[in-house]
Write an enzyme that holds these catalytic residues in place. Structure first.
Site, short mmCIF file in Angstrom:
data_model
loop_
_atom_site.label_atom_id
_atom_site.label_comp_id
_atom_site.label_asym_id
_atom_site.label_seq_id
_atom_site.Cartn_x
_atom_site.Cartn_y
_atom_site.Cartn_z
N SER A 149 23.60 70.38 18.49
CA SER A 149 24.16 69.49 19.51
C SER A 149 25.65 69.77 19.63
O SER A 149 26.32 70.02 18.62
CB SER A 149 23.95 68.04 19.09
OG SER A 149 24.78 67.20 19.86
N TYR A 162 23.96 61.48 12.72
CA TYR A 162 23.34 62.53 13.54
C TYR A 162 24.19 63.80 13.48
O TYR A 162 23.67 64.89 13.25
CB TYR A 162 23.22 62.01 14.98
CG TYR A 162 22.70 62.99 15.99
CD1 TYR A 162 21.35 63.34 16.02
CD2 TYR A 162 23.55 63.57 16.93
CE1 TYR A 162 20.86 64.24 16.97
CE2 TYR A 162 23.07 64.47 17.88
CZ TYR A 162 21.73 64.80 17.90
OH TYR A 162 21.25 65.68 18.84
P1 NAP Z 1 13.27 63.85 22.80
O1 NAP Z 1 13.02 63.87 24.27
O2 NAP Z 1 13.65 62.59 22.14
O3 NAP Z 1 11.96 64.45 22.08
C1 NAP Z 1 11.96 64.52 20.70
C2 NAP Z 1 10.83 65.42 20.28
O4 NAP Z 1 10.87 65.56 18.84
C3 NAP Z 1 9.47 64.86 20.61
O5 NAP Z 1 8.59 65.93 20.87
C4 NAP Z 1 9.06 64.15 19.33
O6 NAP Z 1 7.64 64.09 19.13
C5 NAP Z 1 9.66 65.07 18.28
N1 NAP Z 1 10.01 64.38 17.04
C6 NAP Z 1 10.91 63.39 16.86
N2 NAP Z 1 10.94 63.01 15.56
C7 NAP Z 1 10.01 63.79 14.93
C8 NAP Z 1 9.56 63.88 13.58
N3 NAP Z 1 10.02 63.10 12.60
N4 NAP Z 1 8.60 64.79 13.29
C9 NAP Z 1 8.10 65.58 14.25
N5 NAP Z 1 8.48 65.54 15.54
C10 NAP Z 1 9.43 64.66 15.87
O7 NAP Z 1 14.37 64.94 22.37
P2 NAP Z 1 15.40 65.75 23.28
O8 NAP Z 1 16.43 64.83 23.78
O9 NAP Z 1 14.66 66.63 24.20
O10 NAP Z 1 16.13 66.64 22.15
C11 NAP Z 1 15.60 67.88 21.73
C12 NAP Z 1 16.61 68.54 20.82
O11 NAP Z 1 17.86 68.72 21.50
C13 NAP Z 1 16.93 67.72 19.55
O12 NAP Z 1 17.16 68.59 18.48
C14 NAP Z 1 18.23 67.02 19.93
O13 NAP Z 1 19.00 66.69 18.79
C15 NAP Z 1 18.90 68.10 20.78
N6 NAP Z 1 19.89 67.58 21.71
C16 NAP Z 1 19.49 66.78 22.75
C17 NAP Z 1 20.44 66.33 23.64
C18 NAP Z 1 20.08 65.48 24.84
O14 NAP Z 1 21.00 64.98 25.53
N7 NAP Z 1 18.83 65.29 25.15
C19 NAP Z 1 21.80 66.66 23.46
C20 NAP Z 1 22.15 67.47 22.40
C21 NAP Z 1 21.18 67.93 21.53
P3 NAP Z 1 6.76 62.84 19.72
O15 NAP Z 1 6.68 63.04 21.21
O16 NAP Z 1 5.44 62.96 19.07
O17 NAP Z 1 7.50 61.59 19.36
#
Ligand code: NAP
Length: 254
Positions: A149, A162
């Site tokens: 991130s 985080y």
């Molecule tokens: P998201 O929409 O919240 O989706 C999270 C995903 O991770 C889901 O598939 C969830 O599975 C899975 N997950 C969560 N906890 C888990 C666990 N304990 N064991 C196994 N699977 C788990 O996430 P996102 O926002 O797309 O983020 C994806 C990545 O990008 C992450 O690494 C996040 O830190 C990074 N990131 C995101 C942003 C942003 O703005 N979105 C910004 C910077 C970095 P389920 O569907 O089964 O719950």
């Protein structure tokens, strides 16, 4: 023929959000994709459906990362499926995308040991051991991609847990890069900024306007903005990049 034709990818947390975008993009490039989820089976199935509807190939695996035995459970599903589909258990691409994003707004003094442990367990320890396990099934040309991130590059005290867990994940990239380079395998970090993952917060125009201002391009990221970068890092074109931190945040907080 797609750039990833004949490759096998595992994308953790690809039931939703950025992970789903990455899974769909890698499949579009020709990879067979293991779509991983934790609790949301319906969303995981939807990712597989989207991939197959576009002519790609995918299957579902489940494991709650952070729980004991999660990694062996995941591989106990992954390997028989790969044997059936490809005749080997070889894995070419691992994207460590799943994360615990407990955006609690908790100031450092109020961080509980449970909060700290949960972030480290899911965001640092799980990708570390998953990477080690995946490496045993990888050959030359393998790719490990850690999704961090942009938050590790700024000071936001209310997100300290985080940010610490993601900062440690970036060390997995750096410290393993030299270790696995003799095997012809690369490992890199891709760091998104604010990215529309379908969360209802992205339906609120005022919040979106505020978040857009953090990017040099004055908008929030789309899942494809990150997935396109990951697809490049996963491809043969990126063979000369390892141990890198690749910003995919649209110039956030430049
Ligand atoms: P998201 O929409 O919240 O989706 C999270 C995903 O991770 C889901 O598939 C969830 O599975 C899975 N997950 C969560 N906890 C888990 C666990 N304990 N064991 C196994 N699977 C788990 O996430 P996102 O926002 O797309 O983020 C994806 C990545 O990008 C992450 O690494 C996040 O830190 C990074 N990131 C995101 C942003 C942003 O703005 N979105 C910004 C910077 C970095 P389920 O569907 O089964 O719950």
């Amino acid at each position: 023929m797609g750039k990833l034709q004949g490759k096998v990818a595992l994308v953790t947390g690809s039931s939703r959000g950025i992970g789903r975008g990455i899974a769909c993009r890698l499949a579009r490039d020709g990879a067979l994709v293991a779509v991983h989820y934790s609790t949301n089976e319906g969303a995981g199935k939807e990712t597989v459906r989207l991939i197959e509807a576009a002519g790609g190939h995918a299957f579902l695996v489940r494991a709650e990362l952070g729980a004991p035995e999660a990694i062996s459970e995941l591989f106990a599903q992954l390997e028989p499926e790969l044997l059936t589909r490809t005749g080997t258990v070889r894995l070419d691409i691992l994207v460590n995308n799943a994360a615990h994003a407990g955006f609690t707004g908790t100031m450092p003094e109020d961080v509980t040991p449970e909060m700290f442990d949960r972030h480290i367990a899911v965001n640092t320890k799980a990708p570390f051991y998953l990477t080690l396990r995946a490496l045993s099934s990888m050959t030359s040309g393998g790719r490990i991609i850690n999704i961090s991130s942009g938050m590790t590059r700024t000071s936001l005290p209310s997100q300290i847990c985080y940010a610490m867990s993601k900062g440690a994940m970036e060390q997995i990239t750096l410290q393993l890069a030299l270790h696995i380079a003799p095997r012809g395998i690369t490992i890199n970090t891709v760091a998104p900024g604010v990215t529309n993952n379908g969360d209802p917060v992205f339906d609120d125009p005022d919040t979106v306007a505020e978040m857009s201002a953090w990017s040099a391009f004055n908008r929030v990221g789309e899942v494809s903005d990150v997935a396109d970068v990951v697809a490049f890092v996963a491809s043969e074109d990126a063979r000369w990049i390892t141990g890198s931190y690749i910003d995919a945040s649209g110039g956030t907080l430049l």
